[in-house]
Motif scaffolding. Sequence first.
Motif, PDB file in Angstrom:
ATOM      1  N   THR A 262      58.713  43.190  24.590  1.00 40.32           N
ATOM      2  CA  THR A 262      57.958  44.458  23.691  1.00 40.32           C
ATOM      3  C   THR A 262      56.370  43.886  24.062  1.00 40.32           C
ATOM      4  N   LEU A 263      56.388  42.412  23.034  1.00 34.91           N
ATOM      5  CA  LEU A 263      55.504  42.289  22.172  1.00 34.91           C
ATOM      6  C   LEU A 263      54.027  42.525  23.745  1.00 34.91           C
ATOM      7  N   LEU A 264      54.142  41.260  24.409  1.00 34.86           N
ATOM      8  CA  LEU A 264      53.364  41.531  25.855  1.00 34.86           C
ATOM      9  C   LEU A 264      53.455  42.772  26.167  1.00 34.86           C
ATOM     10  N   GLY A 265      54.215  43.462  26.558  1.00 38.96           N
ATOM     11  CA  GLY A 265      53.476  44.558  27.091  1.00 38.96           C
ATOM     12  C   GLY A 265      53.052  45.644  26.050  1.00 38.96           C
ATOM     13  N   ILE A 266      52.720  45.778  25.389  1.00 38.26           N
ATOM     14  CA  ILE A 266      51.830  46.694  23.862  1.00 38.26           C
ATOM     15  C   ILE A 266      50.674  45.612  24.522  1.00 38.26           C
ATOM     16  N   LEU A 267      50.395  44.042  23.855  1.00 42.69           N
ATOM     17  CA  LEU A 267      49.364  43.865  24.179  1.00 42.69           C
ATOM     18  C   LEU A 267      48.398  43.936  25.981  1.00 42.69           C
ATOM     19  N   GLY A 268      49.913  44.115  26.585  1.00 42.58           N
ATOM     20  CA  GLY A 268      48.871  44.356  28.194  1.00 42.58           C
ATOM     21  C   GLY A 268      48.517  45.495  28.001  1.00 42.58           C
ATOM     22  N   GLY A 269      49.685  46.471  27.499  1.00 44.54           N
ATOM     23  CA  GLY A 269      48.852  47.931  27.539  1.00 44.54           C
ATOM     24  C   GLY A 269      47.543  48.539  27.075  1.00 44.54           C
ATOM     25  N   GLY A 270      47.665  47.145  25.999  1.00 45.55           N
ATOM     26  CA  GLY A 270      45.788  47.946  24.994  1.00 45.55           C
ATOM     27  C   GLY A 270      44.792  47.043  25.850  1.00 45.55           C
ATOM     28  N   LEU A 271      45.007  46.203  26.813  1.00 45.40           N
ATOM     29  CA  LEU A 271      43.523  45.378  27.372  1.00 45.40           C
ATOM     30  C   LEU A 271      43.351  46.370  28.637  1.00 45.40           C
ATOM     31  N   MET A 272      44.397  46.903  29.262  1.00 38.41           N
ATOM     32  CA  MET A 272      44.418  47.668  30.144  1.00 38.41           C
ATOM     33  C   MET A 272      43.526  48.719  29.634  1.00 38.41           C
ATOM     34  N   PHE A 273      43.725  49.503  29.108  1.00 42.28           N
ATOM     35  CA  PHE A 273      44.216  50.753  28.379  1.00 42.28           C
ATOM     36  C   PHE A 273      41.969  50.371  27.494  1.00 42.28           C
ATOM     37  N   ALA A 274      41.823  49.645  26.861  1.00 47.83           N
ATOM     38  CA  ALA A 274      40.370  49.246  26.717  1.00 47.83           C
ATOM     39  C   ALA A 274      39.334  49.106  27.118  1.00 47.83           C
ATOM     40  N   TRP A 275      39.555  47.652  28.835  1.00 45.96           N
ATOM     41  CA  TRP A 275      39.282  47.192  29.358  1.00 45.96           C
ATOM     42  C   TRP A 275      37.775  48.428  29.919  1.00 45.96           C
ATOM     43  N   GLN A 276      36.781  48.068  30.041  1.00 41.42           N
ATOM     44  CA  GLN A 276      35.780  48.706  30.470  1.00 41.42           C
ATOM     45  C   GLN A 276      34.419  48.219  31.035  1.00 41.42           C
ATOM     46  N   PRO A 277      34.196  48.874  32.664  1.00 41.36           N
ATOM     47  CA  PRO A 277      33.697  47.841  33.381  1.00 41.36           C
ATOM     48  C   PRO A 277      32.606  47.100  33.434  1.00 41.36           C
ATOM     49  N   TYR A 278      32.207  46.632  33.843  1.00 43.11           N
ATOM     50  CA  TYR A 278      31.058  45.885  33.234  1.00 43.11           C
ATOM     51  C   TYR A 278      29.328  46.423  33.841  1.00 43.11           C
ATOM     52  N   ALA A 279      29.121  46.730  32.520  1.00 39.07           N
ATOM     53  CA  ALA A 279      27.216  46.950  32.542  1.00 39.07           C
ATOM     54  C   ALA A 279      26.535  46.338  33.127  1.00 39.07           C
ATOM     55  N   ALA A 280      25.753  46.564  33.819  1.00 42.96           N
ATOM     56  CA  ALA A 280      24.563  45.803  34.481  1.00 42.96           C
ATOM     57  C   ALA A 280      23.259  45.301  33.364  1.00 42.96           C
ATOM     58  N   PRO A 281      22.659  44.539  33.272  1.00 38.81           N
ATOM     59  CA  PRO A 281      22.248  44.198  32.144  1.00 38.81           C
ATOM     60  C   PRO A 281      20.634  44.733  31.812  1.00 38.81           C
ATOM     61  N   ARG A 282      20.493  45.416  30.389  1.00 40.12           N
ATOM     62  CA  ARG A 282      19.206  45.829  30.883  1.00 40.12           C
ATOM     63  C   ARG A 282      17.847  45.518  31.105  1.00 40.12           C
ATOM     64  N   SER A 283      16.855  45.591  31.803  1.00 40.42           N
ATOM     65  CA  SER A 283      16.005  44.645  32.335  1.00 40.42           C
ATOM     66  C   SER A 283      15.061  44.831  30.989  1.00 40.42           C
ATOM     67  N   THR A 284      14.187  43.842  30.997  1.00 37.75           N
ATOM     68  CA  THR A 284      13.723  42.794  29.671  1.00 37.75           C
ATOM     69  C   THR A 284      12.357  43.361  30.780  1.00 37.75           C
ATOM     70  N   ALA A 285      11.557  43.664  30.995  1.00 34.94           N
ATOM     71  CA  ALA A 285      10.213  44.223  31.986  1.00 34.94           C
ATOM     72  C   ALA A 285      10.398  45.500  30.831  1.00 34.94           C
ATOM     73  N   PRO A 286       9.298  44.991  31.141  1.00 38.59           N
ATOM     74  CA  PRO A 286       8.867  46.800  30.360  1.00 38.59           C
ATOM     75  C   PRO A 286       8.543  48.030  30.670  1.00 38.59           C
ATOM     76  N   SER A 287       8.350  48.589  30.052  1.00 38.29           N
ATOM     77  CA  SER A 287       8.787  49.938  31.374  1.00 38.29           C
ATOM     78  C   SER A 287       7.361  50.150  31.471  1.00 38.29           C
ATOM     79  N   PRO A 288       6.405  50.938  32.324  1.00 37.25           N
ATOM     80  CA  PRO A 288       5.252  52.002  32.512  1.00 37.25           C
ATOM     81  C   PRO A 288       4.966  52.688  31.451  1.00 37.25           C
ATOM     82  N   GLU A 289       4.479  53.153  30.807  1.00 33.96           N
ATOM     83  CA  GLU A 289       3.322  53.949  29.748  1.00 33.96           C
ATOM     84  C   GLU A 289       3.949  55.816  30.680  1.00 33.96           C
ATOM     85  N   PRO A 290       4.956  56.512  29.721  1.00 33.00           N
ATOM     86  CA  PRO A 290       5.224  57.811  30.458  1.00 33.00           C
ATOM     87  C   PRO A 290       3.969  58.469  29.570  1.00 33.00           C
TER      88      PRO A 290
END
Length: 156
Positions: free
Chosen positions: A99-127
């Motif tokens: 039960t404890l392993l199942g609750i931990l595994g279910g919580g980890l599956m529910f909370a997992w988010q896909p990896y988002a690419a890091p923001r580029s550090t290059a300055p963007s041109p002025e709009p």
Amino acid sequence: MLLSRRRWRRWRRGRPFWGGLFTALAGAWICVLPLAPLKIMLQQGVAGIPSVLMGAVMIVLGLTAWFSPAQRVLAGVLTTLIATAALVLSNLGGFLIGTLLGILGGGLMFAWQPYAAPRSTAPSPEPSPQPEPSPSASSTASPTSPVHHDPQGAQP
């Protein structure tokens, strides 16, 4: 060797790996426990059938999280519900370990988010200067707010 390690790491990080692993372990623990000797069992008979079924379903849910990460939310919720039901229906949920392993595994599956690419550090041109909106016009999005194109809603 190094290439296979990189591929493994990339595969593992692209899905809720630990949630699926804990769920599969919980399912195996709940499923195998009714097959243990009678000295270890708390209750045998009718409790054996739900134990094996719940354990098998939890193993399938853990594999679902690995091989179909888009279904992780449903798999996480179902895993948590089945692990909680196993507490009552299956020898105290595999002596509480399943039960404890199942609750931990279910919580980890529910909370997992896909990896988002890091923001580029290059300055963007002025709009180019935009005309300021009138105070009567109400808009919720500002032109400088970041736009995320991830359909899962992951934040960088």
